[in-house]
Write a protein that holds these residues in place. Structure first.
Motif: not given
Length: 130
Positions: A74-85, A87-90, A94-101
């Motif tokens: 859930l933390a990964m899906l909700s991007l809770e750690e996206v700014d943690n350098p 972890l690999p999430y950032m 970053a490569v996902i287009d915000p307009l992608d379905p």
């Protein structure tokens, strides 16, 4: 007196015990959760989804270990750690287009998982044997 031989306890009328909502949700959305985890955290995150699903299927209930895994998912899906350098999430995010379905699908998966986890906690608190 004539007794009817049809019983109300016939096997086809038996009620099935409802599955745990988390088990049902993860089972129904396993593939989508796996792909979302891979997009947001790579194959290591996708393996976390697989391992959690395996343990849920094996134990047939949420254990402390699977609850921890579900919280991580859930933390990964909700991007809770996206700014943690650390972890690999950032990099993955970053490569996902915000307009992608897929973004909307990830949001729906996140909301669904959050809802089922909250429902499970609420039901556990209301259960007299808890």
């Amino acid at each position: 007196m004539n007794l009817d031989s049809i019983s109300i306890f016939a096997p086809d009328l038996a009620q099935e015990i409802p599955p745990d909502p988390i088990l049902a949700y993860v089972s129904a959305h396993h593939e989508a959760l796996w792909h979302a985890a891979r997009l947001l955290g790579g194959y290591e995150s996708a393996r976390l989804v697989d391992r959690c699903a395996e343990l849920l299927a094996q134990d047939r209930r949420v254990t402390s270990r699977t609850r921890m895994m579900l919280d991580q998912i859930l933390a990964m899906l909700s991007l809770e750690e996206v700014d943690n350098p650390n972890l690999p999430y950032m990099g993955h995010f970053a490569v996902i287009d915000p307009l992608d379905p897929v973004v909307e699908e990830i949001c729906l998966l996140t909301d669904g998982l959050r809802h089922e986890l909250a429902r499970t906690v609420s039901e556990a608190l209301l259960r007299p044997d808890a």
